[in-house]
Design an enzyme around this catalytic site. Structure first.
Site: not given
Length: 822
Positions: A480, A483, A559
């Site tokens: 997670d 990016e 999300d």
């Protein structure tokens, strides 16, 4: 900075974290102010006229007045071209060496002063101005890439204009010109004082007027990509997203194009920030002439090189997997239902939830622990107060058939004395700025440093850290915040673009490394798990990634906002990612935020039961996601969805193996087997699960019936057994208890029988037609090879006959057979 942004930052992260995020944002801006080259004059350049061509196996090289084009067709029909010295390697997307050139194909003169390459599957022509056109063997145009254009910074006297460009010195031309003045080797050929390796470029392409665009990674709107602009920059959207939000966590310069002429995939192998602008064509536009569809790829730097794979959808993705790597095979248990939550809070709560599944007779394969199980949100730690014996909990759950899966974030708390931070510092593992100072950002633990996964030594160091996760009893990991993310109240929530990266020893900055950061982190984790536990297939999925990430695992939605639009976006993401070569994915069932209504949760749950990654998940402040929390009616209908998922586990196992072997996704658009059907190309609310089943989820509130578009052939409603003939549209019942699912006539698929043993479910072929299917049996969670079993079905005197097809002929199937549809 807007004061409201600061207030929101404080609310989300707390006062201390909010102030850190503000400081981090200003620090990032200052770092780029002195770490990036200043904006200056730029010169536009086009290739100019062709000067000469040199044939070579598979193609050759064409030299133009101001550029050079290298082009090659491989033995499998894949086409590569690169401008100004750009070759296939180095590449983060490719799984290994570039494919061998087709020795039978050469560059030869064409009739209009250009050149052509004729191969078995595609004909490529290069015009004397630098346009590259692909046609079918029958001469029908698939794609035409117009001559590209570069904008190059200049530092001294020289020609101000590229011949034929019709303008003076160019400055700007689009978003991010200063921060994004690019890189990539450029042969100037008389262009004057050009800054070496710093050209941004644009490539415009034309496709048939009837073509439809898909792909570009994970896009919430779609899966068909409408007219518009799509950014190529992996981005945390800072909260729940819906169909109107773009970009998201996982972008790829991969276009999947479907037209009457055929199907092709185009991949611009460039990881820099960019933008793709699409416009569908129009048949009969302008006095009866077709207006072609167009694609414009605009990159802020990096090489201009492209791969194109042509053929049927199945052949295209098989070729794409051969180029970028076979999808990782998840362990068998990862095909079952999984439950996650940010905010379990304690081992007691985990036990309570697992007991809730067991007491209600609901199957459960895995529980995922989020950042709240860490000590102070520090990666590779455990909060011993809330989880005093994590290995014991993991062993207790495994005895019940439930695995534990751990979140892993890349950011490391920058605190001297912390073993992980000190180890990373000693290994020189963290990203630095142009002055050699460690880059810092703000994530959940506070101020953090970021490993540079583009360095092979750092990947090996990081991969070794997963030993701690295995010792805690975890069976898999989910990546997670990769990016990568740095919390900021304004600006881009990531590292400074001037941050320095190893890039496999070549050196470069974050403008090139950003989009491949998660991909290289996935490589580090996957290879580390393989070394640490060589007898088991790793289970890894990642929020972010890039082309080729299927080699290391899958992904999930991130999300997604709770609401009916988020439900629709969930399906779009899975279908689009599958066409980019990532077959294993799924959404946060129920949505990440908020509290879904019982109806919305149930419809999301019913969709999730038919997707590869079937996982409920929610934020720490969101409503519950356990099925029994929505009342007895929802619980019973969710139980039915779970039961059907478990009954079809052998089919999911087969689809996973076939994805590994062929690159074909589990979840496919309804046009998969009939891309020539224009009506099916526009169908976005249903999908094929393998070849055998068509699933039509309910995506709107209050619906108890829905229209379903059928491909050609006979289809059976699996709930009623009624047969329908396609192509065409039918209206089917969709009560709260189920969603419409249809089986293809003649399909043979493996299922679990009433006793749990595998059997063959066979849907009767239409009269005069035959059918069949493939079966790959479960060989466990290791690396044992698996064989494909082929079955055929046919009608004989009104009776369905099923036979196994072998190299020696046909034989009895060897599994119990249950016939349906008669």
């Amino acid at each position: 900075m807007d004061g409201r942004e600061l207030v929101r930052s404080m609310k989300v992260f707390g006062a201390v974290q909010g102030l850190r995020a503000v400081r981090s944002a200003w620090r990032r801006r200052r770092t780029d102010a002195w770490g990036l080259p200043p904006l200056g004059a730029e010169r536009a350049r086009v290739p100019g006229l062709a000067v000469e061509a040199k044939p070579a196996p598979g193609g050759g090289t064409v030299r133009f007045a101001r550029s050079t084009l290298r082009i090659c067709v491989s033995s499998g029909g894949t086409v590569f071209w690169g401008w100004d010295g750009a070759g296939p390697l180095p590449s983060y997307a490719l799984a290994g060496e570039a494919p061998d050139a087709d020795p039978r194909a050469f560059l030869e003169p064409d009739t209009d002063g250009g050149w052509r390459i004729v191969s078995e599957r595609v004909t490529v022509t290069v015009s004397r101005h630098g346009a590259v056109e692909l046609r079918t063997p029958g001469g029908v145009m698939l794609r035409r890439d117009l001559p590209p254009r570069w904008w190059e910074p200049v530092t001294g006297p020289g020609e101000d204009t590229a011949a034929g460009d019709g303008g003076g010195t160019v400055a700007g031309d689009g978003e991010g010109a200063r921060a994004d003045a690019g890189a990539g080797a450029v042969a100037g050929n008389g262009a004057g004082a050009v800054v070496p390796g710093s050209a941004r470029w644009v490539q415009r392409s034309e496709v048939p007027a009837d073509a439809r665009f898909f792909g570009l990674g994970g896009r919430a709107a779609g899966p068909r990509l409408r007219d518009g602009s799509y950014r190529l920059w992996n981005t945390d959207p800072k909260g729940g997203f819906g169909p109107g939000d773009d970009p998201l966590y996982l972008t790829m310069p991969v276009q999947f194009v479907v037209s009457d002429a055929g199907t092709h995939l185009a991949f611009h192998d460039n990881s820099w920030d960019g933008r793709v602008t699409l416009a569908e064509g129009e048949e009969g536009a302008g006095s009866g002439h077709d207006r072609p569809g167009t694609s414009e790829v605009r990159m802020t730097g990096g090489p201009l090189r492209c791969w194109v794979v042509v053929g049927t959808p199945a052949r295209v993705l098989h070729g794409w997997a051969a180029l970028t790597g076979a999808p990782a095979l998840p362990p068998s248990w990862a095909l079952g239902p999984q439950h996650a939550r940010w905010g379990f809070g304690s081992a007691r709560e985990v036990r309570r939830v697992v007991a809730g599944y067991r007491e209600r007779g609901l199957p459960l394969s895995a529980v995922h622990l989020d950042i709240d199980h860490y000590d102070g949100h520090r990666v590779f730690t455990v909060d011993r107060e809330r989880f005093p014996d994590l290995p014991g909990l993991a062993e207790e759950l495994r005895e019940q058939g439930v695995r534990l899966v751990s979140i892993v974030d890349p950011a490391v708390k920058a605190e001297p004395g912390d073993p992980l931070y000190d180890g990373g510092s000693a290994a020189d593992a963290f990203v630095k700025d142009a002055r050699g100072q460690e880059i810092r950002g703000v994530v959940w633990p506070g101020e953090c440093a970021y490993p540079d996964f583009t360095d092979p030594a750092v990947r090996k160091w990081w991969g070794g850290l997963y030993e701690e996760r295995l010792r805690q009893g975890f069976a898999g990991v989910w990546h997670d915040m990769n990016e990568p993310v740095s919390f900021v109240p304004f600006g881009d929530p990531t590292l400074p673009r001037s941050a320095r990266h190893a890039l496999e020893g070549r050196g470069g900055d974050h403008r090139e490394a950003h989009n491949v950061y998660a991909l290289t982190m996935a490589e580090a984790g996957y290879e580390g798990l393989r070394r640490l536990r060589p007898d088991e297939r790793p289970f890894l999925f990642s929020r972010s990634g890039w082309a080729g990430m299927q080699r290391y695992g899958g992904t999930w939605s991130g999300d997604v906002a709770t609401g009916w639009p988020g439900l629709r976006a969930s399906l779009s993401l899975v279908l689009g990612l599958g066409l980019c070569g990532v077959p294993y994915s799924g959404p946060d069932v129920g949505g990440f935020d908020g509290s879904p209504s019982p109806e919305l949760f149930l419809r999301w749950y019913q969709l999730g039961a038919w997707l590869p990654l079937f996982r409920t998940h929610a934020a720490i402040d969101a409503g519950r996601r356990e099925p029994w929390e929505f009342g007895p009616e929802v619980l019973e209908h969710a139980r039915a969805a779970l039961a059907e998922r478990e009954r079809l586990r052998p089919y999911f196992t087969t689809l996973a193996r076939l994805a590994r072997m062929t690159g074909a996704p589990y979840v496919r658009p309804v046009w998969w087997g009939a891309p020539e059907d224009r009506v099916l190309r526009d169908c976005e609310d249903a999908f094929l699960l393998g070849d055998a089943l068509l699933v039509a989820p309910v995506l709107t509130s209050g619906a108890d019936r829905r229209a379903v578009r059928l491909p050609r052939g006979r289809w059976y409603d699996t709930a009623t057994g009624r047969a329908y003939e396609g192509p065409g549209q039918v209206l089917l019942d969709a009560p709260l208890s189920r969603v419409p699912v249809l089986a293809r006539a003649g399909a043979v698929l493996p299922v679990r029988g009433e006793g749990g043993e595998p059997e063959l479910e066979v849907w009767a072929p239409a009269p005069g037609r035959t059918g069949g299917g493939l079966v790959v049996r479960d060989t466990g969670d290791g690396w044992e090879p698996a064989a494909i079993e082929r079955y055929q079905s046919r009608l004989v005197d009104g009776r369905v006959v099923v036979e196994r097809v072998t190299d020696d002929g046909v034989e009895e199937p060897g599994l119990p057979v249950r016939v349906r549809g008669l």
